[in-house]
Motif scaffolding. Sequence first.
Motif, PDB file in Angstrom:
ATOM      1  N   TYR A 265      33.859 114.200 -61.108  1.00 33.75           N
ATOM      2  CA  TYR A 265      33.902 112.735 -61.049  1.00 33.75           C
ATOM      3  C   TYR A 265      34.479 112.172 -62.349  1.00 33.75           C
ATOM      4  O   TYR A 265      35.356 111.306 -62.325  1.00 33.75           O
ATOM      5  CB  TYR A 265      32.504 112.176 -60.787  1.00 33.75           C
ATOM      6  CG  TYR A 265      32.493 110.694 -60.487  1.00 33.75           C
ATOM      7  CD1 TYR A 265      32.810 110.227 -59.214  1.00 33.75           C
ATOM      8  CD2 TYR A 265      32.172 109.756 -61.463  1.00 33.75           C
ATOM      9  CE1 TYR A 265      32.809 108.873 -58.921  1.00 33.75           C
ATOM     10  CE2 TYR A 265      32.167 108.401 -61.184  1.00 33.75           C
ATOM     11  CZ  TYR A 265      32.483 107.973 -59.922  1.00 33.75           C
ATOM     12  OH  TYR A 265      32.482 106.624 -59.635  1.00 33.75           O
ATOM     13  N   LEU A 266      34.018 112.668 -63.485  1.00 36.00           N
ATOM     14  CA  LEU A 266      34.529 112.214 -64.779  1.00 36.00           C
ATOM     15  C   LEU A 266      36.024 112.481 -64.882  1.00 36.00           C
ATOM     16  O   LEU A 266      36.786 111.615 -65.318  1.00 36.00           O
ATOM     17  CB  LEU A 266      33.771 112.878 -65.927  1.00 36.00           C
ATOM     18  CG  LEU A 266      34.189 112.458 -67.335  1.00 36.00           C
ATOM     19  CD1 LEU A 266      33.992 110.960 -67.546  1.00 36.00           C
ATOM     20  CD2 LEU A 266      33.378 113.253 -68.362  1.00 36.00           C
TER      21      LEU A 266
ATOM     22  N   GLY B  40      40.891 109.241 -56.362  1.00 34.69           N
ATOM     23  CA  GLY B  40      40.307 110.426 -56.989  1.00 34.69           C
ATOM     24  C   GLY B  40      38.926 110.752 -56.458  1.00 34.69           C
ATOM     25  O   GLY B  40      38.598 111.912 -56.199  1.00 34.69           O
ATOM     26  N   ALA B  41      38.103 109.715 -56.280  1.00 36.81           N
ATOM     27  CA  ALA B  41      36.747 109.940 -55.777  1.00 36.81           C
ATOM     28  C   ALA B  41      36.764 110.434 -54.336  1.00 36.81           C
ATOM     29  O   ALA B  41      36.096 111.415 -53.991  1.00 36.81           O
ATOM     30  CB  ALA B  41      35.924 108.658 -55.887  1.00 36.81           C
ATOM     31  N   ARG B  42      37.540 109.773 -53.497  1.00 33.14           N
ATOM     32  CA  ARG B  42      37.513 110.102 -52.069  1.00 33.14           C
ATOM     33  C   ARG B  42      38.153 111.451 -51.756  1.00 33.14           C
ATOM     34  O   ARG B  42      37.642 112.211 -50.934  1.00 33.14           O
ATOM     35  CB  ARG B  42      38.227 109.013 -51.266  1.00 33.14           C
ATOM     36  CG  ARG B  42      38.056 109.214 -49.758  1.00 33.14           C
ATOM     37  CD  ARG B  42      38.478 107.964 -49.011  1.00 33.14           C
ATOM     38  NE  ARG B  42      37.951 107.952 -47.668  1.00 33.14           N
ATOM     39  CZ  ARG B  42      38.646 108.314 -46.588  1.00 33.14           C
ATOM     40  NH1 ARG B  42      39.885 108.729 -46.712  1.00 33.14           N
ATOM     41  NH2 ARG B  42      38.095 108.262 -45.400  1.00 33.14           N
TER      42      ARG B  42
ATOM     43  N   ALA C 285      27.229 105.314 -64.327  1.00 35.38           N
ATOM     44  CA  ALA C 285      26.568 104.392 -63.396  1.00 35.38           C
ATOM     45  C   ALA C 285      27.254 104.393 -62.028  1.00 35.38           C
ATOM     46  O   ALA C 285      26.584 104.470 -60.992  1.00 35.38           O
ATOM     47  CB  ALA C 285      26.547 102.980 -63.982  1.00 35.38           C
ATOM     48  N   THR C 286      28.590 104.336 -62.013  1.00 32.68           N
ATOM     49  CA  THR C 286      29.292 104.311 -60.722  1.00 32.68           C
ATOM     50  C   THR C 286      29.185 105.635 -59.994  1.00 32.68           C
ATOM     51  O   THR C 286      29.142 105.665 -58.758  1.00 32.68           O
ATOM     52  CB  THR C 286      30.773 103.906 -60.875  1.00 32.68           C
ATOM     53  OG1 THR C 286      31.443 104.842 -61.719  1.00 32.68           O
ATOM     54  CG2 THR C 286      30.903 102.491 -61.428  1.00 32.68           C
ATOM     55  N   TRP C 287      29.109 106.730 -60.733  1.00 35.59           N
ATOM     56  CA  TRP C 287      28.921 108.034 -60.083  1.00 35.59           C
ATOM     57  C   TRP C 287      27.599 108.033 -59.313  1.00 35.59           C
ATOM     58  O   TRP C 287      27.548 108.462 -58.157  1.00 35.59           O
ATOM     59  CB  TRP C 287      28.940 109.147 -61.130  1.00 35.59           C
ATOM     60  CG  TRP C 287      28.560 110.500 -60.615  1.00 35.59           C
ATOM     61  CD1 TRP C 287      29.102 111.175 -59.556  1.00 35.59           C
ATOM     62  CD2 TRP C 287      27.558 111.361 -61.152  1.00 35.59           C
ATOM     63  NE1 TRP C 287      28.503 112.404 -59.409  1.00 35.59           N
ATOM     64  CE2 TRP C 287      27.543 112.547 -60.383  1.00 35.59           C
ATOM     65  CE3 TRP C 287      26.672 111.263 -62.225  1.00 35.59           C
ATOM     66  CZ2 TRP C 287      26.683 113.605 -60.643  1.00 35.59           C
ATOM     67  CZ3 TRP C 287      25.816 112.319 -62.483  1.00 35.59           C
ATOM     68  CH2 TRP C 287      25.828 113.480 -61.691  1.00 35.59           C
ATOM     69  N   GLN C 288      26.538 107.549 -59.955  1.00 34.70           N
ATOM     70  CA  GLN C 288      25.231 107.521 -59.304  1.00 34.70           C
ATOM     71  C   GLN C 288      25.251 106.666 -58.037  1.00 34.70           C
ATOM     72  O   GLN C 288      24.699 107.048 -57.007  1.00 34.70           O
ATOM     73  CB  GLN C 288      24.159 107.000 -60.279  1.00 34.70           C
ATOM     74  CG  GLN C 288      23.883 107.941 -61.427  1.00 34.70           C
ATOM     75  CD  GLN C 288      23.376 109.286 -60.933  1.00 34.70           C
ATOM     76  OE1 GLN C 288      22.463 109.360 -60.111  1.00 34.70           O
ATOM     77  NE2 GLN C 288      23.969 110.350 -61.425  1.00 34.70           N
ATOM     78  N   ILE C 289      25.895 105.519 -58.111  1.00 32.88           N
ATOM     79  CA  ILE C 289      25.960 104.623 -56.946  1.00 32.88           C
ATOM     80  C   ILE C 289      26.851 105.216 -55.858  1.00 32.88           C
ATOM     81  O   ILE C 289      26.461 105.260 -54.688  1.00 32.88           O
ATOM     82  CB  ILE C 289      26.466 103.232 -57.375  1.00 32.88           C
ATOM     83  CG1 ILE C 289      25.456 102.580 -58.333  1.00 32.88           C
ATOM     84  CG2 ILE C 289      26.708 102.347 -56.156  1.00 32.88           C
ATOM     85  CD1 ILE C 289      25.995 101.372 -59.065  1.00 32.88           C
TER      86      ILE C 289
END
Length: 130
Positions: free
Chosen positions: A73-74, A120-122, A49-53
Amino acid sequence: MKLGVQLLRFGVAGVAGLLVDLAVLALARGAGLDPYAGRVLSFLCAVFATWQINRRYTFHPAGISLWTEWWRYLLAMSGGGLVNFATYSAIVWCFPTLPYSPYWGVCAGSLAGMTVNFIGARWFVFQRKS
């Protein structure tokens, strides 16, 4: 996009992920899963869900295949996920008689892992190639 705006949007996505996490954990527990197995399932659903957002509103798509972006992402969320799950497990284990301890654990774990997840995401998943 400025760092402050990204942090705010990441936080909003995190709250949405927390709600998914709590709902799936409640369903898993209702279906008979123990607090740990249910938490693994709920974590994976929250990450999706957070990946999609985040890919739509917080960062820009990484410019790689969707499949590769998902796995990156995972992987990136797994660092924060370890912090998250350790915090969750400590609360569930240390306070077994506390009403709703698994749900308190999810909330505390989400806060504990958020910084690791943002980094990690950024800088790993949604970095832009120059």
